[in-house]
Design a protein around this motif. Structure first.
Motif, PDB file in Angstrom:
ATOM      1  N   ASP A   1       0.819  -1.209   0.000  1.00 54.86           N
ATOM      2  CA  ASP A   1       0.000   0.000   0.000  1.00 54.86           C
ATOM      3  C   ASP A   1       0.857   1.266   0.000  1.00 54.86           C
ATOM      4  O   ASP A   1       0.554   2.239  -0.700  1.00 54.86           O
ATOM      5  CB  ASP A   1      -0.948   0.014   1.204  1.00 54.86           C
ATOM      6  N   THR A   2       1.947   1.245   0.759  1.00 58.41           N
ATOM      7  CA  THR A   2       2.860   2.382   0.806  1.00 58.41           C
ATOM      8  C   THR A   2       3.517   2.604  -0.554  1.00 58.41           C
ATOM      9  O   THR A   2       3.623   3.741  -1.025  1.00 58.41           O
ATOM     10  CB  THR A   2       3.944   2.167   1.880  1.00 58.41           C
ATOM     11  N   THR A   3       3.941   1.522  -1.189  1.00 54.39           N
ATOM     12  CA  THR A   3       4.574   1.615  -2.507  1.00 54.39           C
ATOM     13  C   THR A   3       3.604   2.189  -3.529  1.00 54.39           C
ATOM     14  O   THR A   3       3.969   3.083  -4.304  1.00 54.39           O
ATOM     15  CB  THR A   3       5.070   0.230  -2.957  1.00 54.39           C
ATOM     16  N   VAL A   4       2.377   1.686  -3.535  1.00 53.57           N
ATOM     17  CA  VAL A   4       1.363   2.178  -4.469  1.00 53.57           C
ATOM     18  C   VAL A   4       1.147   3.674  -4.258  1.00 53.57           C
ATOM     19  O   VAL A   4       1.126   4.458  -5.211  1.00 53.57           O
ATOM     20  CB  VAL A   4       0.032   1.399  -4.311  1.00 53.57           C
TER      21      VAL A   4
ATOM     22  N   ASP B   1      13.433   0.416  -7.051  1.00 53.48           N
ATOM     23  CA  ASP B   1      14.205   1.177  -6.073  1.00 53.48           C
ATOM     24  C   ASP B   1      13.530   2.488  -5.685  1.00 53.48           C
ATOM     25  O   ASP B   1      13.627   2.935  -4.554  1.00 53.48           O
ATOM     26  CB  ASP B   1      15.610   1.466  -6.605  1.00 53.48           C
ATOM     27  N   GLY B   2      12.882   3.125  -6.631  1.00 50.78           N
ATOM     28  CA  GLY B   2      12.242   4.410  -6.379  1.00 50.78           C
ATOM     29  C   GLY B   2      12.082   5.167  -7.675  1.00 50.78           C
ATOM     30  O   GLY B   2      12.313   4.633  -8.761  1.00 50.78           O
TER      31      GLY B   2
ATOM     32  N   PHE C   1      11.322   3.472  -2.580  1.00 49.46           N
ATOM     33  CA  PHE C   1      10.253   2.567  -2.198  1.00 49.46           C
ATOM     34  C   PHE C   1      10.717   1.619  -1.099  1.00 49.46           C
ATOM     35  O   PHE C   1      11.916   1.373  -0.948  1.00 49.46           O
ATOM     36  CB  PHE C   1       9.775   1.760  -3.405  1.00 49.46           C
ATOM     37  N   PRO C   2       9.775   1.056  -0.322  1.00 47.43           N
ATOM     38  CA  PRO C   2      10.149   0.097   0.725  1.00 47.43           C
ATOM     39  C   PRO C   2      10.870  -1.110   0.129  1.00 47.43           C
ATOM     40  O   PRO C   2      10.587  -1.529  -1.000  1.00 47.43           O
ATOM     41  CB  PRO C   2       8.802  -0.330   1.321  1.00 47.43           C
ATOM     42  N   SER C   3      11.805  -1.664   0.887  1.00 51.93           N
ATOM     43  CA  SER C   3      12.525  -2.844   0.411  1.00 51.93           C
ATOM     44  C   SER C   3      11.553  -4.011   0.271  1.00 51.93           C
ATOM     45  O   SER C   3      10.591  -4.125   1.027  1.00 51.93           O
ATOM     46  CB  SER C   3      13.653  -3.206   1.365  1.00 51.93           C
TER      47      SER C   3
ATOM     48  N   THR D   1       4.456  -5.746  -6.693  1.00 53.51           N
ATOM     49  CA  THR D   1       4.295  -6.997  -5.967  1.00 53.51           C
ATOM     50  C   THR D   1       5.132  -6.972  -4.698  1.00 53.51           C
ATOM     51  O   THR D   1       6.293  -6.574  -4.717  1.00 53.51           O
ATOM     52  CB  THR D   1       4.737  -8.189  -6.841  1.00 53.51           C
ATOM     53  N   VAL D   2       4.490  -7.408  -3.610  1.00 58.46           N
ATOM     54  CA  VAL D   2       5.183  -7.614  -2.339  1.00 58.46           C
ATOM     55  C   VAL D   2       4.656  -8.927  -1.769  1.00 58.46           C
ATOM     56  O   VAL D   2       3.460  -9.057  -1.515  1.00 58.46           O
ATOM     57  CB  VAL D   2       4.942  -6.472  -1.336  1.00 58.46           C
TER      58      VAL D   2
END
Length: 162
Positions: free
Chosen positions: A42-45, A84-85, A111-113, A143-144
């Motif tokens: 959700d954070t990445t999105v 990566d971002g 972005f989060p690892s 995808t996570v």
């Protein structure tokens, strides 16, 4: 000798307490892991959506193109891995590539690892025109831990959940 009430825990009470703790951990840890990976996704999105929207806003308000590209964490410039971002910039020298000495960086987000982001094959840059359009459609797939979400970019420049 006056022996008052002895305080302490018996072996049986200790074993019962440890058994309850073991059961709670067995049930709770997988749920927590799923929650953490869901929050990373959700954070990445949201970071990607916000970065894109900010770049589009800058292009329209400044009336000049803005580029969005994957961040190369080693150099701080554009790279080839969206996971990566992202970085957005004004291409002041007009060469369609980011040069920190000649161009103006607008935004940089990491972005989060553990997040894997894929955009169109061999597409390492999105150009947002002064009208906020891209002229091309594309989909970001994030995808996570086996959970996937998509963001769709339209040629008109809008971005939406897919």
């Amino acid at each position: 000798m006056n022996h008052g009430a002895e305080t302490g825990v018996t072996l049986v009470e200790l074993l019962v307490a440890l058994s309850v703790l073991a059961i709670l951990l067995t049930v709770g840890v997988p749920s927590l892991a799923g929650f953490v990976s869901s929050q990373k996704l959700d954070t990445t999105v949201q970071l990607l959506k916000d970065s894109y929207s900010q770049a589009r806003y800058e292009a329209v308000t400044q009336q000049r193109p803005v580029f969005l590209c994957p961040l190369d964490t080693a150099t701080g410039g554009c790279g080839k891995n969206w996971s990566d971002g992202v970085i957005s910039y004004h291409d002041l020298d007009g060469d369609n590539s980011y040069d920190p000495l000649k161009d103006t960086q607008l935004l940089q987000n990491e972005f989060p690892s553990g997040a894997v982001i894929v955009y169109k094959k061999n597409c390492f840059q999105i150009k947002l025109t002064a009208k906020g359009t891209t002229g091309d459609n594309g989909t970001f797939t994030m995808t996570v831990s086996e959970e996937t979400k998509k963001l769709v970019v339209s040629g008109m420049g809008r971005i939406r959940n897919g």
